[in-house]
Design a protein around this motif. Sequence first.
Motif, PDB file in Angstrom:
ATOM      1  N   ILE A 172       0.860  -1.184   0.000  1.00 22.08           N
ATOM      2  CA  ILE A 172       0.000   0.000   0.000  1.00 22.08           C
ATOM      3  C   ILE A 172       0.892   1.229   0.000  1.00 22.08           C
ATOM      4  O   ILE A 172       1.730   1.388   0.896  1.00 22.08           O
ATOM      5  N   ILE A 173       0.721   2.098  -0.982  1.00 25.96           N
ATOM      6  CA  ILE A 173       1.499   3.338  -1.056  1.00 25.96           C
ATOM      7  C   ILE A 173       0.639   4.487  -0.551  1.00 25.96           C
ATOM      8  O   ILE A 173      -0.448   4.746  -1.075  1.00 25.96           O
ATOM      9  N   ILE A 174       1.135   5.174   0.468  1.00 27.15           N
ATOM     10  CA  ILE A 174       0.404   6.288   1.090  1.00 27.15           C
ATOM     11  C   ILE A 174       0.642   7.583   0.335  1.00 27.15           C
ATOM     12  O   ILE A 174      -0.299   8.283  -0.063  1.00 27.15           O
ATOM     13  N   LEU A 228      -1.037  -4.220  -5.635  1.00 19.87           N
ATOM     14  CA  LEU A 228      -0.489  -2.881  -5.387  1.00 19.87           C
ATOM     15  C   LEU A 228      -1.655  -1.920  -5.203  1.00 19.87           C
ATOM     16  O   LEU A 228      -2.467  -1.727  -6.118  1.00 19.87           O
ATOM     17  N   PHE A 229      -1.737  -1.320  -4.007  1.00 16.49           N
ATOM     18  CA  PHE A 229      -2.790  -0.367  -3.683  1.00 16.49           C
ATOM     19  C   PHE A 229      -2.201   1.040  -3.611  1.00 16.49           C
ATOM     20  O   PHE A 229      -1.148   1.239  -2.997  1.00 16.49           O
ATOM     21  N   ILE A 230      -2.890   1.999  -4.222  1.00 13.87           N
ATOM     22  CA  ILE A 230      -2.458   3.393  -4.192  1.00 13.87           C
ATOM     23  C   ILE A 230      -3.617   4.248  -3.691  1.00 13.87           C
ATOM     24  O   ILE A 230      -4.726   4.189  -4.243  1.00 13.87           O
ATOM     25  N   PRO A 260       0.782   7.722 -10.311  1.00 13.84           N
ATOM     26  CA  PRO A 260      -0.372   6.900  -9.926  1.00 13.84           C
ATOM     27  C   PRO A 260      -1.178   6.402 -11.131  1.00 13.84           C
ATOM     28  O   PRO A 260      -1.535   5.218 -11.208  1.00 13.84           O
ATOM     29  N   ALA A 261      -1.461   7.291 -12.074  1.00 17.68           N
ATOM     30  CA  ALA A 261      -2.245   6.891 -13.246  1.00 17.68           C
ATOM     31  C   ALA A 261      -1.498   5.845 -14.068  1.00 17.68           C
ATOM     32  O   ALA A 261      -2.102   4.901 -14.596  1.00 17.68           O
ATOM     33  N   ARG A 319      -6.822   1.519  -7.169  1.00 13.53           N
ATOM     34  CA  ARG A 319      -7.052   2.817  -6.524  1.00 13.53           C
ATOM     35  C   ARG A 319      -7.887   2.611  -5.256  1.00 13.53           C
ATOM     36  O   ARG A 319      -8.894   1.900  -5.277  1.00 13.53           O
ATOM     37  N   VAL A 320      -7.443   3.239  -4.166  1.00 14.51           N
ATOM     38  CA  VAL A 320      -8.100   3.057  -2.868  1.00 14.51           C
ATOM     39  C   VAL A 320      -8.853   4.321  -2.490  1.00 14.51           C
ATOM     40  O   VAL A 320      -8.253   5.350  -2.158  1.00 14.51           O
TER      41      VAL A 320
END
Length: 300
Positions: free
Chosen positions: A235-237, A259-261, A274-275, A284-285
């Motif tokens: 998870i990327i903050i 992979l969560f963004i 991100p895109a 996308r979270v």
Amino acid sequence: MNLFSSELSNIFDNVVSPLHEASAYEALWNREGATFKKISDKFKDAENVRPSDLVPESEIEEYKEKLLKLLREYKINNLGIRLRGTLDYPERLTDDQNPLELFYFQGLWDLVFSPSVAVVGSRKVSEEGKRRTRKIVKHLVEDGFTIVSGLAEGVDTEAHTTALKLNGRTIGVIGTPLTEYYPKQNKELQSYIRDNFLLISQVPFIRYSNQSYKYNRYFFPERNKTMSALTKATIIIEASDTSGTLTQARAALQQGRKLFILNSCFEDPDIRWPAMYEKKGAIRVRSYDDIRSVLMEDIA
């Protein structure tokens, strides 16, 4: 496989000596131009090859003395190794393009087999990013996940400390040898994780001690690949377009990990990554449910 207890030299067994293999691995790393890829390539075309098969016995003995001296100097005890091809080596690590042949750890090894998620991001995290980190980690801990991060400033520190405050589990995967603390202000945190949870390092002791920070900094993005391989998801903050965190993003997709963004990254007009990663399969979270639904489905 523990390398050292109270007697550093009494560690041999009938099949493989951890100290022998670690000394051979340290010798391989001290050769000119050594990298994780180059060392991994040495093992790819040969079955059942150990580091000691690639290094002369006299050189192994030389590095054994150097390694023991360094570990005694830093009072490193209860050091363990994991060697590829042995029963305790996490099979998940072989999903990386250049699997580690050997790495070191201290602490509760069984934690590596618990369901885990890496929470990572910028060292210069915003206050809002800290709040988001705490919120995400709280939900993950409540759902039974071990929090894995890299003990760096910013998001990493927030992730580890939040997990601890909530009586959760955490694993630190560091970009220095186990003899070092980086950043220095996280010494107490690193020591606590080492003594009560699990600390992992793939960084060779002798090579690191013999070269400057200019070259040692390249170990940091490499540990991100290991963090990704060890966990169910990353998870990327927060992260800039030049952040080392993107090494982990690339690795996660290459290794077949989730992979969560966070959506806030997509709303930042100053970054484009991100895109790009969403097109490659990142998720996308917008709320924690976007994470939970995927992770719980994997567990089921």
